[in-house]
Design an enzyme around this catalytic site. Structure first.
Site, PDB file in Angstrom:
ATOM      1  N   PHE A 127       2.435   6.580  -5.097  1.00  0.00           N
ATOM      2  CA  PHE A 127       3.637   7.327  -5.811  1.00  0.00           C
ATOM      3  C   PHE A 127       3.161   8.345  -6.791  1.00  0.00           C
ATOM      4  O   PHE A 127       4.148   8.861  -7.515  1.00  0.00           O
ATOM      5  CB  PHE A 127       4.249   6.169  -6.506  1.00  0.00           C
ATOM      6  CG  PHE A 127       5.316   5.151  -5.762  1.00  0.00           C
ATOM      7  CD1 PHE A 127       5.376   5.323  -4.338  1.00  0.00           C
ATOM      8  CD2 PHE A 127       6.032   4.194  -6.384  1.00  0.00           C
ATOM      9  CE1 PHE A 127       6.267   4.537  -3.516  1.00  0.00           C
ATOM     10  CE2 PHE A 127       6.809   3.450  -5.501  1.00  0.00           C
ATOM     11  CZ  PHE A 127       6.952   3.478  -4.370  1.00  0.00           C
ATOM     12  N   HIS A 136      -5.308  -0.839   6.032  1.00  0.00           N
ATOM     13  CA  HIS A 136      -4.994   0.180   7.157  1.00  0.00           C
ATOM     14  C   HIS A 136      -6.170   0.077   8.030  1.00  0.00           C
ATOM     15  O   HIS A 136      -6.906   1.340   8.433  1.00  0.00           O
ATOM     16  CB  HIS A 136      -4.709   1.783   6.654  1.00  0.00           C
ATOM     17  CG  HIS A 136      -5.478   2.140   5.465  1.00  0.00           C
ATOM     18  ND1 HIS A 136      -7.177   2.129   5.739  1.00  0.00           N
ATOM     19  CD2 HIS A 136      -5.346   2.906   4.432  1.00  0.00           C
ATOM     20  CE1 HIS A 136      -7.658   2.637   4.569  1.00  0.00           C
ATOM     21  NE2 HIS A 136      -6.735   3.505   3.826  1.00  0.00           N
ATOM     22  N   ASN A 182      -5.605   6.157  -6.872  1.00  0.00           N
ATOM     23  CA  ASN A 182      -6.278   7.480  -6.760  1.00  0.00           C
ATOM     24  C   ASN A 182      -5.323   8.492  -7.349  1.00  0.00           C
ATOM     25  O   ASN A 182      -4.740   9.704  -6.628  1.00  0.00           O
ATOM     26  CB  ASN A 182      -6.600   7.864  -5.461  1.00  0.00           C
ATOM     27  CG  ASN A 182      -5.472   7.583  -4.321  1.00  0.00           C
ATOM     28  OD1 ASN A 182      -4.431   7.043  -4.616  1.00  0.00           O
ATOM     29  ND2 ASN A 182      -5.849   8.326  -3.196  1.00  0.00           N
ATOM     30  N   LYS A 219      -9.026  -1.637  -5.934  1.00  0.00           N
ATOM     31  CA  LYS A 219      -9.075  -0.762  -4.721  1.00  0.00           C
ATOM     32  C   LYS A 219     -10.450  -0.026  -4.694  1.00  0.00           C
ATOM     33  O   LYS A 219     -11.077   0.734  -5.529  1.00  0.00           O
ATOM     34  CB  LYS A 219      -7.975   0.357  -4.581  1.00  0.00           C
ATOM     35  CG  LYS A 219      -8.073   1.165  -3.599  1.00  0.00           C
ATOM     36  CD  LYS A 219      -7.853   0.614  -2.061  1.00  0.00           C
ATOM     37  CE  LYS A 219      -8.032   1.332  -0.958  1.00  0.00           C
ATOM     38  NZ  LYS A 219      -6.768   2.497  -0.761  1.00  0.00           N
ATOM     39  N   HIS A 226       0.900  -1.230   0.088  1.00  0.00           N
ATOM     40  CA  HIS A 226      -0.063  -0.113  -0.133  1.00  0.00           C
ATOM     41  C   HIS A 226       0.902   1.172  -0.082  1.00  0.00           C
ATOM     42  O   HIS A 226       1.226   1.757   1.120  1.00  0.00           O
ATOM     43  CB  HIS A 226      -0.932  -0.078   1.225  1.00  0.00           C
ATOM     44  CG  HIS A 226      -2.038   0.979   1.134  1.00  0.00           C
ATOM     45  ND1 HIS A 226      -3.259   0.751   1.756  1.00  0.00           N
ATOM     46  CD2 HIS A 226      -2.026   2.206   0.714  1.00  0.00           C
ATOM     47  CE1 HIS A 226      -4.024   1.946   1.500  1.00  0.00           C
ATOM     48  NE2 HIS A 226      -3.232   2.885   0.947  1.00  0.00           N
ATOM     49  N   HIS A 267     -10.488   0.358   1.492  1.00  0.00           N
ATOM     50  CA  HIS A 267     -10.504   1.315   2.674  1.00  0.00           C
ATOM     51  C   HIS A 267     -11.820   1.063   3.354  1.00  0.00           C
ATOM     52  O   HIS A 267     -12.563   2.031   2.777  1.00  0.00           O
ATOM     53  CB  HIS A 267      -9.969   2.606   1.978  1.00  0.00           C
ATOM     54  CG  HIS A 267     -10.326   3.872   3.053  1.00  0.00           C
ATOM     55  ND1 HIS A 267      -9.384   4.870   2.768  1.00  0.00           N
ATOM     56  CD2 HIS A 267     -10.975   3.985   4.046  1.00  0.00           C
ATOM     57  CE1 HIS A 267      -9.653   5.665   3.659  1.00  0.00           C
ATOM     58  NE2 HIS A 267     -10.528   5.009   4.658  1.00  0.00           N
ATOM     59  N   ASP A 299       0.701   2.687   3.670  1.00  0.00           N
ATOM     60  CA  ASP A 299      -0.165   3.838   3.062  1.00  0.00           C
ATOM     61  C   ASP A 299       0.673   5.003   3.040  1.00  0.00           C
ATOM     62  O   ASP A 299       0.241   6.049   3.448  1.00  0.00           O
ATOM     63  CB  ASP A 299      -1.349   3.816   4.178  1.00  0.00           C
ATOM     64  CG  ASP A 299      -2.210   4.932   3.528  1.00  0.00           C
ATOM     65  OD1 ASP A 299      -2.396   5.163   2.237  1.00  0.00           O
ATOM     66  OD2 ASP A 299      -3.205   5.605   4.033  1.00  0.00           O
TER      67      ASP A 299
END
EC number: 3.5.2.3
Length: 383
Positions: free
Chosen positions: A50, A198, A81, A128, A47, A159, A264
């Site tokens: 970049f 997370h 994202n 995701k 996770h 998430h 993350d």
């Protein structure tokens, strides 16, 4: 990478045992190590963010790879994202192609598309899902994506916070618990594989047993609303919890209820983080292994736990073979040091872990038998 190949010899720890490791031919330069060094399989972080593309002022593929190498990480899973968001097969394939030039193993989680035919065209191993996707598409579309994913053999990475419980900028713990229950029902209905990323609550780790895997971040394990009060640097989604909640999550982590350790790593500029409306995200990829080794030094986890949580299981998540003998390893100097963001190798030079006393400084990182990081220097001359 270093021009000459490297052979490592010496008495060093490998998986908790004193041993001798030799890599390379007889002509290779020899790196002599003492008992003050630890040789571990390369880390795998499932996770990271970049950025790049329209967000290159925050981070780039090259900068992210540098942070990974400095942190002993040989493979990553990048999040979708970006700008634009990776929701089409074309963007997914483009990102993978760009990442293939990096010296690390580069994977991408695809974003959920409006047209689910994009999933069949891309055939990603992971998709995701964000709370914002639930708001944009609704749970019905998420369930259809789960069905498509199950038929393709891929995995949903969530998430897991139900936006129905968000109120006036707050994201209470009940949002996580409600999402977990809704996702559990969806998993049993569709048969899709689920990973909850997370997580912040021990109850989530307990509730996920038998139907989902979970990961936890260094910031949710070590930071809370009492010991991290910087309104910018400590701002993250999901939110940091109370000290009591954090300690219960850490206990679940130590007991084996958490499957994977992941950062993350989410860079923003310092100006953005110091603004009146700081974006959520914490930088820690450069020191995440050291933070985990600090927990080992404190007796919270074993060295086997370190390897399992940050190498073996995340490698299995991506179906990778990360093996010291195949040249995928990191060398750690067994010493205490103070975390300084200005020393980070990536674009992001700030962190709420600033001033933290960590243990185990990464000395070298090898990917496929090539040393790309050594003693503070990153070698990426081919990209």
């Amino acid at each position: 990478m270093l021009k000459e190949c490297i052979k490592i010899e010496g008495r060093a720890f490998l998986g908790g045992k004193v041993t001798r490791v030799k890599l390379g031919s007889g002509e290779c330069k020899t790196l002599q190590l003492s008992n003050k060094y630890l040789i571990l399989p390369g880390m795998v972080d499932i996770h990271v963010h970049f950025r790049d593309w329209g967000l290159s002022h925050k981070e780039t593929l090259r900068g992210g790879a540098a942070a990974a190498l400095a942190g002993g990480v040989v493979a990553v899973g990048d999040m979708p994202n970006t700008k634009p968001h990776i929701r089409t097969a074309d963007l997914y394939k483009k990102r993978l192609e760009e990442g293939s030039a990096l010296p690390i193993i580069y994977k991408v989680h695809m974003g959920i598309p409006q047209d689910l035919e994009e999933l069949r065209a891309a055939r990603p191993p992971t998709i995701k899902i964000y709370p914002e996707d639930v708001e944009a598409f609704g749970w019905g579309h998420i369930e259809k994506a789960a069905e498509a994913c199950a038929s393709l053999g891929c995995r949903l990475v969530l998430h897991c916070e139900d936006p129905a419980y968000f109120k006036e900028g707050e994201r209470p713990p009940i949002a996580e618990l409600a999402c977990v229950e809704r996702t559990r029902q969806m998993a049993f209905k569709t048969g899709v594989k689920i990973h909850l990323t997370h997580i912040t609550l021990s109850q989530t780790a307990e509730a996920a047993r038998g139907w989902a895997t979970v990961d936890a971040t260094p910031h949710h394990l070590l930071l809370d609303v009492e010991n991290c009060k910087d309104s910018g640097l400590c701002h993250v989604n999901p939110r940091l919890r109370t000290p009591e909640m954090r300690k219960r999550l850490l206990a679940a982590f130590a007991s084996g209820l958490v499957d994977i350790y992941a950062t993350d790593h989410a860079p923003h500029t310092l100006e953005e983080k110091r603004s009146g409306a700081p974006p959520p995200g914490i930088c820690s990829l450069d020191v995440a292994l050291s933070l985990l080794l600090t927990l080992w030094k404190r007796g919270v986890v074993t060295l086997s736990d370190v390897v399992r949580l940050y190498s073996h299981r995340p490698a299995r998540f991506f179906d990778l073979q990360i093996d010291v003998k195949k040249g995928y390893f990191t060398v750690v100097r067994l010493e205490e040091f103070t975390v300084r963001g200005e020393e980070f190798a990536g674009t992001c030079k700030h962190t709420p872990f600033e001033g933290f006393k960590a243990f185990g400084r990464v000395f070298a990182t090898s990917v496929g038998g090539r040393i790309y990081f050594k003693d503070g220097d990153v070698y990426m001359i081919n990209i």
